[in-house]
Design a protein around this motif. Structure first.
Motif, short mmCIF file in Angstrom:
data_model
loop_
_atom_site.label_atom_id
_atom_site.label_comp_id
_atom_site.label_asym_id
_atom_site.label_seq_id
_atom_site.Cartn_x
_atom_site.Cartn_y
_atom_site.Cartn_z
N LEU A 204 0.68 -1.29 0.23
CA LEU A 204 0.08 0.10 -0.48
C LEU A 204 1.28 1.37 0.24
CD1 LEU A 204 -3.42 0.86 0.03
CD2 LEU A 204 -2.57 1.44 2.79
N ASN A 205 2.00 0.74 0.21
CA ASN A 205 2.71 2.01 0.08
C ASN A 205 3.21 2.80 -1.03
OD1 ASN A 205 3.77 2.89 3.43
ND2 ASN A 205 5.29 0.87 3.03
N LEU A 206 2.67 1.94 -1.86
CA LEU A 206 3.15 1.96 -3.54
C LEU A 206 2.11 3.05 -3.86
CD1 LEU A 206 4.93 -0.80 -4.49
CD2 LEU A 206 5.98 1.46 -3.61
N PHE A 207 0.54 3.17 -3.18
CA PHE A 207 -0.63 4.16 -4.42
C PHE A 207 -0.26 5.24 -3.03
CE2 PHE A 207 -0.66 -0.27 -4.98
CZ PHE A 207 -1.52 -0.33 -6.15
N LYS A 208 -0.85 6.21 -3.82
CA LYS A 208 -1.36 7.91 -3.44
C LYS A 208 -2.61 8.08 -2.98
CE LYS A 208 0.62 9.40 -8.19
NZ LYS A 208 0.18 10.70 -8.76
N ALA A 209 -2.95 6.23 -3.25
CA ALA A 209 -4.92 6.40 -2.61
C ALA A 209 -5.34 5.17 -2.30
CB ALA A 209 -6.36 7.64 -3.24
N SER A 210 -6.66 4.77 -1.98
CA SER A 210 -7.26 3.78 -1.41
C SER A 210 -8.81 4.95 -1.52
CB SER A 210 -6.89 3.02 -0.73
OG SER A 210 -7.09 3.39 0.36
N LEU A 211 -9.73 2.62 -1.50
CA LEU A 211 -11.60 3.38 -1.58
C LEU A 211 -11.42 3.06 -0.45
CD1 LEU A 211 -14.03 4.06 -2.77
CD2 LEU A 211 -13.51 2.60 -4.12
N TYR A 212 -12.35 3.39 0.22
CA TYR A 212 -13.65 3.19 1.57
C TYR A 212 -15.43 3.01 1.52
CZ TYR A 212 -14.99 2.36 6.54
OH TYR A 212 -15.30 1.73 7.52
N ILE A 213 -15.86 1.53 0.95
CA ILE A 213 -17.20 2.03 0.62
C ILE A 213 -17.12 0.69 1.88
CG2 ILE A 213 -17.39 2.24 -2.02
CD1 ILE A 213 -16.96 -1.25 -2.30
N GLU A 214 -18.93 0.59 2.33
CA GLU A 214 -18.66 -0.04 3.38
C GLU A 214 -20.12 -1.14 2.93
OE1 GLU A 214 -19.93 2.42 7.36
OE2 GLU A 214 -21.99 3.09 6.18
N ASP A 215 -20.52 -1.92 3.79
CA ASP A 215 -21.85 -2.98 3.77
C ASP A 215 -23.02 -2.17 3.47
OD1 ASP A 215 -19.61 -4.89 3.65
OD2 ASP A 215 -21.10 -6.15 5.34
N PHE A 241 -13.46 7.86 0.98
CA PHE A 241 -14.76 7.60 1.36
C PHE A 241 -15.83 7.52 0.52
CE2 PHE A 241 -12.64 8.51 4.28
CZ PHE A 241 -12.07 6.87 5.77
N ASP A 242 -16.95 6.55 -0.37
CA ASP A 242 -18.13 6.50 -0.87
C ASP A 242 -19.00 7.68 0.21
OD1 ASP A 242 -20.25 5.91 -3.13
OD2 ASP A 242 -21.21 5.60 -0.78
N LYS A 243 -19.56 8.80 -0.55
CA LYS A 243 -20.94 9.60 0.02
C LYS A 243 -21.48 8.51 1.26
CE LYS A 243 -24.23 10.14 -2.87
NZ LYS A 243 -24.98 10.84 -3.67
N SER A 244 -21.92 7.74 1.06
CA SER A 244 -22.49 7.05 2.26
C SER A 244 -22.66 5.97 3.11
CB SER A 244 -22.90 5.32 1.38
OG SER A 244 -22.13 4.61 1.41
N CYS A 245 -21.21 6.42 3.39
CA CYS A 245 -20.41 6.44 4.77
C CYS A 245 -19.95 7.43 5.82
CB CYS A 245 -18.60 6.24 4.16
SG CYS A 245 -19.01 4.45 3.07
N GLU A 246 -20.83 8.67 4.75
CA GLU A 246 -21.04 9.45 5.77
C GLU A 246 -21.28 9.52 7.68
OE1 GLU A 246 -22.63 14.43 5.91
OE2 GLU A 246 -23.90 12.48 4.78
N ASN A 247 -22.26 8.96 8.00
CA ASN A 247 -22.86 8.85 8.97
C ASN A 247 -21.11 7.89 9.72
OD1 ASN A 247 -24.93 8.15 11.70
ND2 ASN A 247 -24.10 5.86 10.98
N THR A 248 -21.10 7.21 9.51
CA THR A 248 -19.92 6.27 10.14
C THR A 248 -18.99 7.03 10.32
OG1 THR A 248 -20.44 4.47 9.29
CG2 THR A 248 -17.94 4.26 10.29
N ILE A 249 -18.66 8.19 9.47
CA ILE A 249 -17.56 9.18 10.14
C ILE A 249 -17.40 9.59 10.83
CG2 ILE A 249 -16.41 11.17 8.49
CD1 ILE A 249 -16.12 9.20 6.08
N LYS A 250 -19.07 10.38 11.14
CA LYS A 250 -19.26 11.42 12.06
C LYS A 250 -19.23 10.48 13.37
CE LYS A 250 -22.25 14.09 9.42
NZ LYS A 250 -23.77 14.95 9.13
N ARG A 251 -19.79 9.76 14.03
CA ARG A 251 -19.55 8.60 14.83
C ARG A 251 -17.54 8.10 14.90
NH1 ARG A 251 -24.27 4.62 15.75
NH2 ARG A 251 -23.31 4.55 17.68
N SER A 252 -17.49 8.14 14.38
CA SER A 252 -16.04 7.95 14.76
C SER A 252 -15.17 8.66 15.31
CB SER A 252 -15.44 7.59 13.30
OG SER A 252 -14.47 9.06 12.28
N GLY A 253 -15.39 10.29 15.18
CA GLY A 253 -14.51 11.04 15.94
C GLY A 253 -12.80 11.41 15.10
#
Length: 324
Positions: A204-215, A241-253
């Motif tokens: 993963l050190n070789l990549f500029k970016a990765s994608l986060y999606i959730e169930d 992050f896909d925009k659908s992860c917004e609630n998870t991000i808010k709660r994560s701190g």
């Protein structure tokens, strides 16, 4: 405390790849460092004496090939031991032998409402951020040879997002047994083998970016940010992050700039090359500090849960729990 931690996947074979194995090793070392008599084993060959008495026996995750017979014998021989299950996946079923035998407690990465109906015989429950256990200081910056990657096991709950993002020059890293599942779901992107997670040599050190999606279920059922979030921080890899992860991000701190919220593959490609360097540097610094602090808290919370087990208020699984 005398503790036996039982990892249900062979450690030597998968220790650099499988996250719950990495978690088992870190947790065992932490408990030993804190002065507890903690042993970690992963096969029945390592179980030399089924008459040894423990305060706690905890099974980690649930692999279908786990050889359990001698562990049942061990549990039957206990006189004052509490049996627990540690899981970071809401969609995971514990082994039939453990479900039939029964557990006294569950330590999970998600809200109690995510406990499956089949597992509701437990007495006590602890939710902690198990995924922080792999958090570590950042690797040195290195050459970024590739732009964007998504990696992981195929998850049926993510089909819509796979079709949305796994296209064109997105690189998908997964095991060969999962490739067909991705293709059937409509993915049309570049493919590569599983990533290397050896310290200092992480692919993963070789990549500029990765994608986060959730169930889809996690849009409502809170599950702490996945392991890939902590891996991205240590590898200086931007995470979108896909925009659908917004609630998870808010709660994560965690402090995740709106810049990293996206709604298409094309948007990620555009943002990779136009990110503000100062903002990105602050992103890595502040969130790595938060992750390492939360890791310490998670390890402490697990220890205190075990130390004060008799004082922990029993949980009565409610009718609101998921019925799957």
């Amino acid at each position: 405390m005398k503790i036996l931690l039982v990892e249900t996947s062979p450690i030597n074979k998968n220790s650099r790849v499988t996250v719950h194995i990495r978690n088992s090793i870190i947790l065992a070392h932490s408990l030993m460092k804190r002065g507890h008599d903690c042993s970690l084993i992963s096969t029945d060959d390592e179980l030399k004496d089924t008459h040894v008495q423990y305060d706690f026996i905890m099974f980690v995750s649930a692999t279908f090939y786990f050889q359990f017979e001698r562990f049942v014998e061990l549990m039957d021989n206990q006189t004052n031991c509490k049996i627990g299950w540690i899981t970071n996946e809401h969609d995971l079923f514990m082994q039939d032998f453990l479900k039939k035998y029964g557990v006294d407690f569950i330590i999970a990465n998600f809200e109690e409402s995510g406990v499956k109906k089949a597992h509701r015989s437990y007495e006590k429950f602890l939710m902690v951020n198990l995924n922080t256990l792999i958090a570590k200081p950042r690797n040195p910056w290195g050459l970024k040879k590739h732009d964007l990657i998504y990696y992981g096991t195929y998850r049926k709950w993510r089909d819509d997002y796979f079709k949305k993002y796994l296209v064109d020059d997105m690189i998908l890293s997964t095991s060969s047994k999962n490739v067909k599942k991705y293709l059937i779901s409509g993915c049309d992107c570049l493919l590569t083998d599983r990533l290397n997670w050896k310290h200092g040599q992480e692919t993963l050190n070789l990549f500029k970016a990765s994608l986060y999606i959730e169930d889809n279920v996690n849009h409502k059922l809170y599950n702490h940010l996945a392991n890939r979030w902590y891996e991205s921080l240590s590898c200086n890899c931007m995470m979108f992050f896909d925009k659908s992860c917004e609630n998870t991000i808010k709660r994560s701190g965690y402090q995740i700039n709106d810049y990293f919220m996206v709604d298409s593959y094309e948007e990620i490609v555009d943002k990779i090359d136009n990110v503000d360097v100062d903002m990105l540097d602050h992103h890595f610094i502040i969130n790595t500090d938060l992750a390492l602090t939360e890791k310490s808290r998670t390890l402490s919370d697990i220890e205190q849960f075990l130390l004060n087990y008799d004082q922990v208020i029993p949980h009565e699984p409610s009718n609101a729990l998921l019925t799957s």
